[in-house]
Design an enzyme around this catalytic site. Structure first.
Site, PDB file in Angstrom:
ATOM      1  N   ASP A 145     -13.377  49.347  15.391  1.00 44.64           N
ATOM      2  CA  ASP A 145     -12.542  49.051  16.557  1.00 44.64           C
ATOM      3  C   ASP A 145     -11.276  48.357  16.062  1.00 44.64           C
ATOM      4  O   ASP A 145     -11.335  47.395  15.289  1.00 44.64           O
ATOM      5  CB  ASP A 145     -13.318  48.135  17.525  1.00 44.64           C
ATOM      6  CG  ASP A 145     -12.595  47.968  18.853  1.00 44.64           C
ATOM      7  OD1 ASP A 145     -13.188  48.317  19.886  1.00 44.64           O
ATOM      8  OD2 ASP A 145     -11.451  47.486  18.872  1.00 44.64           O
ATOM      9  N   ASP A 186      -9.037  53.505  20.475  1.00 43.23           N
ATOM     10  CA  ASP A 186      -9.040  52.652  19.277  1.00 43.23           C
ATOM     11  C   ASP A 186     -10.426  52.408  18.699  1.00 43.23           C
ATOM     12  O   ASP A 186     -10.611  51.485  17.938  1.00 43.23           O
ATOM     13  CB  ASP A 186      -8.320  51.333  19.548  1.00 43.23           C
ATOM     14  CG  ASP A 186      -9.228  50.273  20.150  1.00 43.23           C
ATOM     15  OD1 ASP A 186     -10.116  50.647  20.932  1.00 43.23           O
ATOM     16  OD2 ASP A 186      -9.040  49.090  19.830  1.00 43.23           O
ATOM     17  N   GLU A 187     -11.401  53.229  19.081  1.00 45.86           N
ATOM     18  CA  GLU A 187     -12.726  52.990  18.518  1.00 45.86           C
ATOM     19  C   GLU A 187     -13.481  54.290  18.262  1.00 45.86           C
ATOM     20  O   GLU A 187     -13.262  55.292  18.936  1.00 45.86           O
ATOM     21  CB  GLU A 187     -13.540  52.067  19.413  1.00 45.86           C
ATOM     22  CG  GLU A 187     -13.722  52.601  20.806  1.00 45.86           C
ATOM     23  CD  GLU A 187     -14.563  51.676  21.675  1.00 45.86           C
ATOM     24  OE1 GLU A 187     -15.626  51.247  21.212  1.00 45.86           O
ATOM     25  OE2 GLU A 187     -14.138  51.419  22.812  1.00 45.86           O
TER      26      GLU A 187
HETATM   27  P1  TTP Z   1      -9.827  47.093  23.206  1.00 42.72           P
HETATM   28  O1  TTP Z   1     -10.409  47.569  21.911  1.00 42.72           O
HETATM   29  O2  TTP Z   1     -10.766  46.692  24.291  1.00 42.72           O
HETATM   30  O3  TTP Z   1      -8.877  45.848  22.947  1.00 42.72           O
HETATM   31  P2  TTP Z   1      -7.893  45.561  21.743  1.00 42.72           P
HETATM   32  O4  TTP Z   1      -7.967  46.570  20.674  1.00 42.72           O
HETATM   33  O5  TTP Z   1      -6.523  45.340  22.299  1.00 42.72           O
HETATM   34  O6  TTP Z   1      -8.404  44.150  21.220  1.00 42.72           O
HETATM   35  P3  TTP Z   1      -9.695  43.848  20.335  1.00 42.72           P
HETATM   36  O7  TTP Z   1      -9.160  43.268  19.072  1.00 42.72           O
HETATM   37  O8  TTP Z   1     -10.471  42.855  21.125  1.00 42.72           O
HETATM   38  O9  TTP Z   1     -10.406  45.131  20.124  1.00 42.72           O
HETATM   39  O10 TTP Z   1      -8.882  48.197  23.826  1.00 42.72           O
HETATM   40  C1  TTP Z   1      -8.063  49.034  23.014  1.00 42.72           C
HETATM   41  C2  TTP Z   1      -6.736  49.293  23.677  1.00 42.72           C
HETATM   42  O11 TTP Z   1      -6.939  49.886  24.950  1.00 42.72           O
HETATM   43  C3  TTP Z   1      -5.942  48.032  23.930  1.00 42.72           C
HETATM   44  O12 TTP Z   1      -5.145  47.666  22.823  1.00 42.72           O
HETATM   45  C4  TTP Z   1      -5.138  48.391  25.140  1.00 42.72           C
HETATM   46  C5  TTP Z   1      -5.951  49.415  25.865  1.00 42.72           C
HETATM   47  N1  TTP Z   1      -6.590  48.794  27.047  1.00 42.72           N
HETATM   48  C6  TTP Z   1      -5.957  48.956  28.279  1.00 42.72           C
HETATM   49  O13 TTP Z   1      -4.926  49.625  28.384  1.00 42.72           O
HETATM   50  N2  TTP Z   1      -6.511  48.353  29.368  1.00 42.72           N
HETATM   51  C7  TTP Z   1      -7.645  47.583  29.292  1.00 42.72           C
HETATM   52  O14 TTP Z   1      -8.114  47.044  30.297  1.00 42.72           O
HETATM   53  C8  TTP Z   1      -8.292  47.440  28.001  1.00 42.72           C
HETATM   54  C9  TTP Z   1      -9.541  46.626  27.857  1.00 42.72           C
HETATM   55  C10 TTP Z   1      -7.715  48.066  26.925  1.00 42.72           C
HETATM   56 MG    MG Z   2      -9.784  47.164  19.911  1.00 39.36          MG
END
Ligand code: TTP
Ligand code: MG
Length: 389
Positions: A4, A104-105
């Site tokens: 992730d 992103d995962e």
């Molecule tokens: P996430 O992997 O949930 O968050 P992140 O990568 O920003 O942070 P982390 O380090 O905790 O993993 O989500 C991935 C991307 O998806 C995030 O950068 C932006 C998008 N996203 C949205 O657009 N709306 C949302 O509500 C969430 C949770 C994520």
């Molecule tokens: Mg993330």
């Protein structure tokens, strides 16, 4: 293994504008086609902003109250997709199977690879380093024998963490964690369990099964997950699927003929990829970038899913007209299609659409056989030796 990316959109924004590094950065929400969502909630934020209590999904005004010095950026959806593609192609260098479950995962399946990769932690570090070096953003990785546990583990030591959970110790690893660390358990579900006196995953795992059964199917699924057993309750967020193509011009241009020819050239590529993969998409989006790097996108949903170059291009032209004043020089144009739906059988097509699609498929075959220049639409001749589709 679950990978992730850390503060994904924010990390890409920082990569695009390194002066933001080290600063609290908020990313305004955009839809999957790069348009700002009017409701002012933030999509994500950098870890510097998280120190102030800012979280994704928070209204921007609230985030700015917590962290007034934060910089608000966002909207480079194409760049997010590009970075995401790069990351998962790095993962595919090592993992025999990469199952992308969000932008992103992804789960990286290393089953039965012990003989090539005796030490998965080492591989995880290598993947993480290559992502950092080649894409310029950071990732966290969880290694475990079950999907749920690997996903929780990738979140366990963010950012830039690698967490290894030994096989057989899944339950032990999960036990001290709060319920909301399990994917899928939100605040409401947490409250429900709290009222029942269950606060941690360990407590959940130790509730007798007879009792869990009375709480219903969802509880059973969570209970199994807390016990380290993989089950189908874990439905990942939908895969972000789109096919797109963009090109930065050798020289900025306001020449409508050139720009339309370029749009067609890019659509040819998009259409051919859609057809070769058997995809049909419903939502066409176009992007333009001005010479000052200002980038704008626009999307429209078609009446039915398509993979036809002509249909995508027709919509692309409309979008371009809406996006661009036909005067200001552009440095990039792009087109893409998303919202993949059921493949519509040709029998459901009207005659003209069916004929057109068959013709395009025949052209694809000719190009495969005789090279990419075998069939070139007249408009593309004006691009001269610019890459043909
Ligand atoms: P996430 O992997 O949930 O968050 P992140 O990568 O920003 O942070 P982390 O380090 O905790 O993993 O989500 C991935 C991307 O998806 C995030 O950068 C932006 C998008 N996203 C949205 O657009 N709306 C949302 O509500 C969430 C949770 C994520
Ligand atoms: Mg993330």
């Amino acid at each position: 293994m679950h990978l992730d990316l850390d503060a994904f959109f924010a990390s890409v924004e920082i990569k695009l504008n390194p002066s933001l590094r080290g600063k609290p950065v908020l990313v305004g929400r955009v839809d999957p086609h790069g348009r700002s969502v009017p409701r002012g909630v933030i999509a994500t934020c950098s870890y510097e902003a998280r120190k102030f209590g800012v979280k994704s999904g928070m209204p921007a005004f609230q985030a700015l109250k917590l962290c007034p010095q934060a910089v608000v950026v966002g909207g480079h959806y194409e760049e997010y997709i590009k970075a995401s593609d790069q990351v998962f192609s790095i993962a595919a260098r090592y993992a025999p199977k990469v199952e992308q479950i969000g932008i992103d995962e992804a789960f990286l399946d290393f089953s039965r690879t012990e003989w090539i990769y005796p030490d998965l932690t080492k591989i995880a570090r290598r993947i993480k380093e290559e992502v950092k070096r080649e894409v310029g953003i950071t990732a966290s990785i969880g290694i475990a024998a079950t999907k749920v546990c690997a996903k929780v583990a990738s979140d366990y030591q963010k950012p830039e963490g690698v967490t290894y959970v030994e096989s057989g110790r899944e339950k032990e690893f999960l036990a001290p964690l709060p319920l909301t660390d399990l994917p899928g358990i939100g605040r409401k579900m947490e409250e429900y369990f709290h009222r029942l006196g269950v606060k941690t995953l360990g407590e959940l795992a130790n509730v007798p099964f007879e009792k869990i059964k009375a709480w219903g199917k969802f509880a059973i699924n969570l209970w199994e997950a807390a016990n380290g057993v993989d089950n189908i309750w874990f439905v990942p967020r939908g895969e972000v699927k789109s096919v797109s193509c963009s090109e930065t011009f050798a020289r900025n241009s306001a020449d409508i003929k050139f720009i339309l020819a370029m749009l067609q050239h890019l659509t040819e590529k998009v259409g051919a990829e859609m057809r070769s993969k058997g995809y049909q998409g419903k939502c066409v989006y176009a992007t333009i970038r001005y010479r000052d790097f200002r980038t704008v996108s626009r999307q429209r949903v078609l009446a039915y899913p398509t993979s036809s170059t002509k249909e995508i291009y027709e919509m692309g032209k409309i979008l371009l007209r809406e996006l661009w004043d036909s005067r200001t020089p552009l440095r990039l144009v792009g087109i893409g299609i998303s919202q993949f739906g059921e493949t519509i059988q040709p029998s459901l097509f009207d005659n003209v659409r069916e004929k057109r699609l068959n013709l395009e498929k025949r052209i694809d075959t000719l190009r495969e056989k005789f090279g990419k220049d075998a069939v070139v639409p007249a408009a593309l001749m004006s691009l001269g030796k610019v890459k043909s589709p």
